[in-house]
Design an enzyme around this catalytic site. Structure first.
Site, PDB file in Angstrom:
ATOM      1  N   HIS A 108      -6.962  -4.851  10.376  1.00 30.90           N
ATOM      2  CA  HIS A 108      -6.971  -5.149   9.054  1.00 30.90           C
ATOM      3  C   HIS A 108      -5.491  -5.468   8.398  1.00 30.90           C
ATOM      4  O   HIS A 108      -4.544  -5.807   9.153  1.00 30.90           O
ATOM      5  CB  HIS A 108      -6.994  -3.542   8.457  1.00 30.90           C
ATOM      6  CG  HIS A 108      -5.711  -2.787   8.883  1.00 30.90           C
ATOM      7  ND1 HIS A 108      -6.161  -1.333   9.455  1.00 30.90           N
ATOM      8  CD2 HIS A 108      -4.365  -2.730   8.977  1.00 30.90           C
ATOM      9  CE1 HIS A 108      -4.805  -0.685   9.664  1.00 30.90           C
ATOM     10  NE2 HIS A 108      -4.038  -1.602   9.570  1.00 30.90           N
ATOM     11  N   ASP A 160       0.845  -1.219  -0.180  1.00 35.68           N
ATOM     12  CA  ASP A 160      -0.049   0.016  -0.093  1.00 35.68           C
ATOM     13  C   ASP A 160       0.887   1.226  -0.022  1.00 35.68           C
ATOM     14  O   ASP A 160       2.045   1.352   0.245  1.00 35.68           O
ATOM     15  CB  ASP A 160      -1.100  -0.047   1.077  1.00 35.68           C
ATOM     16  CG  ASP A 160      -0.583  -0.406   2.520  1.00 35.68           C
ATOM     17  OD1 ASP A 160       0.920  -0.629   2.666  1.00 35.68           O
ATOM     18  OD2 ASP A 160      -1.118  -1.064   3.317  1.00 35.68           O
ATOM     19  N   ASP A 192      -7.137  -2.894  14.459  1.00 30.65           N
ATOM     20  CA  ASP A 192      -8.678  -3.021  14.008  1.00 30.65           C
ATOM     21  C   ASP A 192      -8.824  -4.196  13.234  1.00 30.65           C
ATOM     22  O   ASP A 192      -9.729  -4.628  12.847  1.00 30.65           O
ATOM     23  CB  ASP A 192      -9.370  -1.822  13.385  1.00 30.65           C
ATOM     24  CG  ASP A 192      -8.600  -1.586  12.278  1.00 30.65           C
ATOM     25  OD1 ASP A 192      -7.627  -2.293  11.707  1.00 30.65           O
ATOM     26  OD2 ASP A 192      -8.991  -0.606  11.691  1.00 30.65           O
ATOM     27  N   GLU A 198      -9.427  -1.971   5.555  1.00 29.79           N
ATOM     28  CA  GLU A 198     -10.186  -1.581   6.819  1.00 29.79           C
ATOM     29  C   GLU A 198     -11.548  -2.402   7.257  1.00 29.79           C
ATOM     30  O   GLU A 198     -12.175  -3.082   6.307  1.00 29.79           O
ATOM     31  CB  GLU A 198     -10.598   0.182   6.936  1.00 29.79           C
ATOM     32  CG  GLU A 198      -9.378   0.844   6.624  1.00 29.79           C
ATOM     33  CD  GLU A 198      -8.685   0.906   7.801  1.00 29.79           C
ATOM     34  OE1 GLU A 198      -8.639  -0.044   8.620  1.00 29.79           O
ATOM     35  OE2 GLU A 198      -7.884   2.003   8.078  1.00 29.79           O
TER      36      GLU A 198
HETATM   37  C1  F6R Z   1       1.596  -1.515   5.953  1.00 30.56           C
HETATM   38  C2  F6R Z   1       0.365  -2.230   6.303  1.00 30.56           C
HETATM   39  C3  F6R Z   1      -0.463  -2.082   7.392  1.00 30.56           C
HETATM   40  C4  F6R Z   1       0.239  -2.499   8.577  1.00 30.56           C
HETATM   41  C5  F6R Z   1      -0.435  -2.406   9.945  1.00 30.56           C
HETATM   42  C6  F6R Z   1       0.269  -2.709  11.393  1.00 30.56           C
HETATM   43  O1  F6R Z   1       2.031  -1.774   4.816  1.00 30.56           O
HETATM   44  O2  F6R Z   1      -0.100  -2.740   5.303  1.00 30.56           O
HETATM   45  O3  F6R Z   1      -1.444  -3.284   7.215  1.00 30.56           O
HETATM   46  O4  F6R Z   1       0.839  -3.727   8.491  1.00 30.56           O
HETATM   47  O5  F6R Z   1      -1.196  -1.422  10.028  1.00 30.56           O
HETATM   48  O6  F6R Z   1       1.083  -1.342  11.502  1.00 30.56           O
HETATM   49  P1  F6R Z   1       2.450  -1.445  12.425  1.00 30.56           P
HETATM   50  O7  F6R Z   1       3.234  -2.508  12.105  1.00 30.56           O
HETATM   51  O8  F6R Z   1       2.913  -0.101  12.265  1.00 30.56           O
HETATM   52  O9  F6R Z   1       1.619  -1.675  13.885  1.00 30.56           O
END
Ligand code: F6R
Length: 269
Positions: free
Chosen positions: A138, A67, A136, A143
């Protein structure tokens, strides 16, 4: 789903890096799906170390990131392209033309996302997709409520995700509200998935993903439908798993099988 619970975050990160390095060594032309965020930073650091000290070779590797924030160009320090350059690409012998991150400046969102999917297909699909998980539930920026069949597309970030990501932005700078993200359907097409989670703030999401029902409200739970998923957590992130004794047992049996200790498994007694 194979669930591996390591004692510490450092051990979980190392285990994750080793699985990725094994893939790179066994398939030098592998296509890797990559994640950003706080979770994989030390994983990339270990891959860089292995490149520098153990000749881990990225020359034939292709990568596709999950992303990117809409509105941020590659030079923006909070863009995921910048993150990848800083944490991995600038330190290994990967061909820059073979690293792909959605373009946060693209204005033709649909066209760009279609093209991204096409590039993944042309590369032969993703061999190993590294994932983190949001509090959450995801994966990528899918989301709660995202279609479990979704493809790469424009997505509005949830308030919780924006709050969680504020820590990565300088005070006063607005966290983008939109992202381009691979879909759940795109991720499910990867040949294997490797999800890493560390810290007690991920414990609830991990339990829902592994032991809860498959639901679009926890998009990571869709991984239950995938045949080749490894989840690596530290004890804090795995702390809410009800069946953690069983997962530990599975790992112990794997270990005995891998080291040929068949009698301990009641084979050949
Ligand atoms: C990042 C992504 C997100 C993160 C998730 C956890 O490329 O796709 O799904 O893996 O938000 O983020 P952190 O590792 O910062 O807790």
């Amino acid at each position: 789903m194979r669930v591996i619970i390591e004692k510490t975050a450092a051990q979980a990160e190392l285990r994750t890096a080793r699985i990725m390095a094994d893939m790179i060594r066994s398939k030098p032309q592998a296509v890797l799906g990559l994640a950003t965020g706080g979770t994989p930073v030390n994983v990339y650091q270990e891959l860089v170390r292995q490149h520098q000290e153990e000749d881990l070779d990225f020359s034939g590797i292709k990568t596709f990131n999950l992303d990117e924030y809409v509105g941020l160009g590659p030079k923006h320090p909070q863009s995921f392209r910048f993150f990848m350059q800083e944490n991995l690409f600038d330190h290994v012998n990967i061909d820059p033309a073979q690293t792909h991150v959605p373009d946060g400046r693209a204005l033709d969102f649909d066209g760009h996302c279609r093209h991204y999917e096409q590039r993944i297909a042309e590369a032969g699909g993703i061999d190993l997709q590294l994932l983190g998980i949001g509090v959450d539930g995801h994966i990528a920026f899918n989301e709660p409520g995202s279609s479990l069949g979704s493809r790469t597309r424009l997505k509005t970030l949830a308030g919780e995700t924006i709050r969680q990501n504020e820590k990565y932005f300088p005070e006063g700078e607005q966290v983008p509200r939109l992202a381009l993200t691979m879909g759940v359907g795109t991720i499910l097409e990867s040949r294997s998935c490797l999800l890493l989670a560390t810290g007690s703030h991920k414990a609830s999401a991990i339990r829902s993903m592994v032991e809860g029902p498959v639901t679009a409200q926890i998009t990571a739970s869709a991984l239950q439908l995938h045949r080749e998923v490894t989840v690596i957590v530290d004890e804090a992130a795995g702390g809410w798993l009800e069946r953690r004794d069983y997962y530990a047992d599975v790992e112990a049996c794997h270990q005995l099988l891998e080291t040929g200790q068949l009698r301990a498994l009641g084979i050949g007694n």
